[in-house]
Design a protein around this motif. Structure first.
Motif, PDB file in Angstrom:
ATOM      1  N   TYR A 369      64.894  17.683  91.197  1.00  0.00           N
ATOM      2  CA  TYR A 369      65.721  18.742  90.595  1.00  0.00           C
ATOM      3  C   TYR A 369      65.425  18.885  89.104  1.00  0.00           C
ATOM      4  CZ  TYR A 369      70.045  21.533  89.995  1.00  0.00           C
ATOM      5  OH  TYR A 369      70.952  22.527  89.727  1.00  0.00           O
ATOM      6  N   ARG A 370      65.279  17.765  88.402  1.00  0.00           N
ATOM      7  CA  ARG A 370      65.021  17.836  86.968  1.00  0.00           C
ATOM      8  C   ARG A 370      63.684  18.516  86.673  1.00  0.00           C
ATOM      9  NH1 ARG A 370      67.591  18.389  82.254  1.00  0.00           N
ATOM     10  NH2 ARG A 370      66.259  17.725  80.534  1.00  0.00           N
ATOM     11  N   GLU A 371      62.659  18.173  87.442  1.00  0.00           N
ATOM     12  CA  GLU A 371      61.347  18.792  87.247  1.00  0.00           C
ATOM     13  C   GLU A 371      61.393  20.283  87.557  1.00  0.00           C
ATOM     14  OE1 GLU A 371      58.825  14.748  88.378  1.00  0.00           O
ATOM     15  OE2 GLU A 371      59.502  16.138  89.938  1.00  0.00           O
ATOM     16  N   ALA A 372      62.091  20.647  88.633  1.00  0.00           N
ATOM     17  CA  ALA A 372      62.221  22.063  88.971  1.00  0.00           C
ATOM     18  C   ALA A 372      62.972  22.819  87.875  1.00  0.00           C
ATOM     19  CB  ALA A 372      62.946  22.213  90.316  1.00  0.00           C
ATOM     20  N   TRP A 373      64.020  22.189  87.337  1.00  0.00           N
ATOM     21  CA  TRP A 373      64.793  22.823  86.263  1.00  0.00           C
ATOM     22  C   TRP A 373      63.920  23.024  85.018  1.00  0.00           C
ATOM     23  CZ3 TRP A 373      70.058  24.231  86.554  1.00  0.00           C
ATOM     24  CH2 TRP A 373      70.612  24.711  85.362  1.00  0.00           C
ATOM     25  N   GLU A 374      63.146  22.012  84.643  1.00  0.00           N
ATOM     26  CA  GLU A 374      62.273  22.124  83.478  1.00  0.00           C
ATOM     27  C   GLU A 374      61.211  23.205  83.694  1.00  0.00           C
ATOM     28  OE1 GLU A 374      62.443  20.849  80.534  1.00  0.00           O
ATOM     29  OE2 GLU A 374      64.165  19.557  80.915  1.00  0.00           O
ATOM     30  N   ALA A 375      60.655  23.272  84.892  1.00  0.00           N
ATOM     31  CA  ALA A 375      59.655  24.299  85.183  1.00  0.00           C
ATOM     32  C   ALA A 375      60.268  25.692  85.095  1.00  0.00           C
ATOM     33  CB  ALA A 375      59.056  24.058  86.566  1.00  0.00           C
ATOM     34  N   ASN A 376      61.498  25.849  85.615  1.00  0.00           N
ATOM     35  CA  ASN A 376      62.171  27.145  85.530  1.00  0.00           C
ATOM     36  C   ASN A 376      62.538  27.486  84.091  1.00  0.00           C
ATOM     37  OD1 ASN A 376      63.565  29.452  86.910  1.00  0.00           O
ATOM     38  ND2 ASN A 376      65.360  28.526  85.942  1.00  0.00           N
ATOM     39  N   ARG A 377      62.899  26.466  83.303  1.00  0.00           N
ATOM     40  CA  ARG A 377      63.226  26.673  81.890  1.00  0.00           C
ATOM     41  C   ARG A 377      62.026  27.233  81.127  1.00  0.00           C
ATOM     42  NH1 ARG A 377      62.751  22.759  77.715  1.00  0.00           N
ATOM     43  NH2 ARG A 377      64.053  23.202  75.888  1.00  0.00           N
ATOM     44  N   LEU A 378      60.835  26.768  81.448  1.00  0.00           N
ATOM     45  CA  LEU A 378      59.632  27.284  80.788  1.00  0.00           C
ATOM     46  C   LEU A 378      59.375  28.744  81.167  1.00  0.00           C
ATOM     47  CD1 LEU A 378      57.347  24.154  81.147  1.00  0.00           C
ATOM     48  CD2 LEU A 378      58.319  25.060  79.028  1.00  0.00           C
ATOM     49  N   ILE A 379      59.709  29.111  82.401  1.00  0.00           N
ATOM     50  CA  ILE A 379      59.626  30.520  82.797  1.00  0.00           C
ATOM     51  C   ILE A 379      60.628  31.337  81.985  1.00  0.00           C
ATOM     52  CG2 ILE A 379      60.027  32.158  84.669  1.00  0.00           C
ATOM     53  CD1 ILE A 379      57.552  30.714  85.304  1.00  0.00           C
ATOM     54  N   ALA A 380      61.860  30.844  81.902  1.00  0.00           N
ATOM     55  CA  ALA A 380      62.914  31.572  81.193  1.00  0.00           C
ATOM     56  C   ALA A 380      62.588  31.737  79.711  1.00  0.00           C
ATOM     57  CB  ALA A 380      64.252  30.852  81.370  1.00  0.00           C
ATOM     58  N   LYS A 381      61.888  30.771  79.122  1.00  0.00           N
ATOM     59  CA  LYS A 381      61.529  30.849  77.705  1.00  0.00           C
ATOM     60  C   LYS A 381      60.276  31.687  77.457  1.00  0.00           C
ATOM     61  CE  LYS A 381      63.642  26.640  75.881  1.00  0.00           C
ATOM     62  NZ  LYS A 381      64.283  27.325  74.733  1.00  0.00           N
ATOM     63  N   GLY A 382      59.633  32.150  78.505  1.00  0.00           N
ATOM     64  CA  GLY A 382      58.427  32.945  78.338  1.00  0.00           C
ATOM     65  C   GLY A 382      57.206  32.126  77.981  1.00  0.00           C
ATOM     66  N   LYS A 383      57.240  30.818  78.266  1.00  0.00           N
ATOM     67  CA  LYS A 383      56.080  29.958  78.020  1.00  0.00           C
ATOM     68  C   LYS A 383      55.108  29.972  79.198  1.00  0.00           C
ATOM     69  CE  LYS A 383      57.836  28.428  74.116  1.00  0.00           C
ATOM     70  NZ  LYS A 383      57.256  28.835  72.804  1.00  0.00           N
TER      71      LYS A 383
END
Length: 444
Positions: A369-383
């Motif tokens: 879950y933590r890895e999925a959240w971090e990966a989604n966070r990078l999408i949300a930040k436009g990285k």
């Protein structure tokens, strides 16, 4: 269902409005049928046709249990597990559903003569079950596909090690290629506001998988300056691995199968590219015999592109066809990390090049879950950006899966579920304008 879609499209409905909307008795979803599991017997994998096995069917809305949520699915996407399910390989998924159904009274809901598939979604929460506090009706979400029970201590350091770990929509029922999906609430993550529904649905499984496999300490632990060999670098998984390598200061060596796919990698910023078809690599002399001379030729080509260096990490997922070459070309002390075997599960390699050069093979499967959240966070930040190339309506999911099965696609293939058209669901137009070229990079 029309009331639900109208509320979502209007953007004015409140959480109370969504909670007051009546749930339909049934919904449409893409399913395989237990009665069809033998339909491709005797055929080679390559000629099995998902268009014949995937059906759009009407199904009753499943009962909502504790810790769960019902989501109105605006868009989803096709992953390779959708292809595996559709061609009943390596095994029909009904065995997964039967085993899950034996674990509890609540899990019995999943053991049905049909399997509604799909491991990605972007949509809106309609209902939550008892014990759910973090999410409410009306929340715009995406879902990762990790389903866990966490009743064993084994899963509490890394949830992927939970003995009851499953992939939602592949090893469970009520998946995302449908108008409504049933998920555990801890699968939910905020939808990136600058993306449309179909764009937001595309990264989920592959983005999280690539993150764990390449970036996480549970995978290769990539660092700045690493040379990373990426098979299928413009595909569903590889397109995210390429982005992670570039964003993390590594040097991706992108292996592709056409000049068009090479151009996509260049557009992402990659410079070292190998068109394996144009350069004629054939790692197998015949069905049973690999060709080490081709491994050596491949390794020489890599060193030409890296200034004489071998690769630190190989991002593996083709499996049988490429694994011998992957082990050979990795530098001494390097890492081969594998998450799939799309060309065959029985890998063969020369172990001398592994043990005498102290290389490591790491198995990597989806993400916690933590890895999925971090990966989604990078999408949300436009990285990191979606790699959506084409979108089909729900009724044509069979064709979408056929495209992926035959490698006719680039990046990810999306599916509109409840969304009446593409381009809806964008909330942050300013951020979208900043990244619009990258968002559309894989579109024709």
């Amino acid at each position: 269902m029309k009331e639900i879609v109208d509320a979502i499209v209007s953007t004015e409905a409140t959480s109370d409005d969504y909670a007051a909307l009546p749930l339909p008795d049934s919904y449409r979803g893409i399913a395989v049928r237990k009665a069809d599991t033998g339909m491709f017997d005797g055929l080679d994998s390559g000629v099995k046709d998902p268009r014949k096995s995937l059906h759009l069917m009407e199904a009753p809305v499943p009962e909502l249990g504790p810790g769960e949520a019902l989501v109105a699915v605006m868009a989803s996407s096709v992953n390779y597990n959708s292809v595996w399910t559709s061609i009943f390989e390596p095994l029909p998924t009904f065995g997964f559903l039967e085993r899950y159904g034996r674990t509890s009274e609540l899990a019995k809901r999943h053991d049905l003569p049909y399997h509604i598939i799909g491991s990605d979604l972007a949509g809106v929460v309609l209902r939550t079950g008892p014990g759910v506090n973090a999410w409410h009706p009306g929340d715009e979400v995406v879902a990762h596909c990790l389903s866990v029970e966490l009743e064993s201590s084994d899963g509490h350091n890394d949830t992927m090690l939970d003995p009851e770990q499953r992939i939602w929509g592949f090893e469970t029922n009520f998946g995302g290629l449908a108008e409504i999906a049933l998920v555990k609430s801890n699968q939910l993550m905020p939808k990136p506001g600058h993306l449309s529904w179909e764009e937001a649905a595309a990264p989920g499984l592959v983005n999280s998988t690539a993150y764990r496999q390449l970036v996480s300490r549970n995978g290769a632990g990539m660092k700045q300056g690493d040379n990373v060999l990426i098979w299928g670098a413009s595909g569903g998984l590889g397109s995210y691995a390429t982005q992670f390598a570039l964003a993390g200061g590594a040097n991706p060596i992108c292996v592709v199968s056409s000049e068009q796919k090479a151009d996509i990698c260049r557009a992402m910023g990659a410079e070292a590219i190998i068109d394996r078809n144009a350069e004629g690599y054939q790692f197998w002399k015949d069905e049973h015999t690999q060709d080490p001379k081709e491994w050596k030729r491949f390794g020489k080509r890599i060193r030409e592109l890296t200034g004489g260096e071998d690769v630190d990490i190989v991002f593996e997922h083709p499996g049988r066809e490429t694994f011998g070459a992957s082990v050979y070309v990795t530098r001494k002390g390097g890492t081969i990390v594998t998450c799939a075997s799309t060309s065959g599960y029985t890998h063969e390699y020369d172990n001398r090049y592994l043990w005498m050069s102290l290389k490591r093979i790491i198995g990597s499967h989806f993400a916690n879950y933590r890895e999925a959240w971090e990966a989604n966070r990078l999408i949300a930040k436009g990285k990191i950006h979606p790699t959506l190339s084409k979108v089909y309506p729900l009724e044509e999911t069979g064709q979408a899966a056929y495209d992926v099965h035959r490698n006719l696609h680039q990046g990810k293939v999306g599916v509109l579920c409840l969304a009446p058209e593409e381009g809806l669901g964008v909330r942050d137009h300013d951020k979208r304008a900043q990244h619009i070229d990258a968002i559309n990079r894989f579109r024709p």
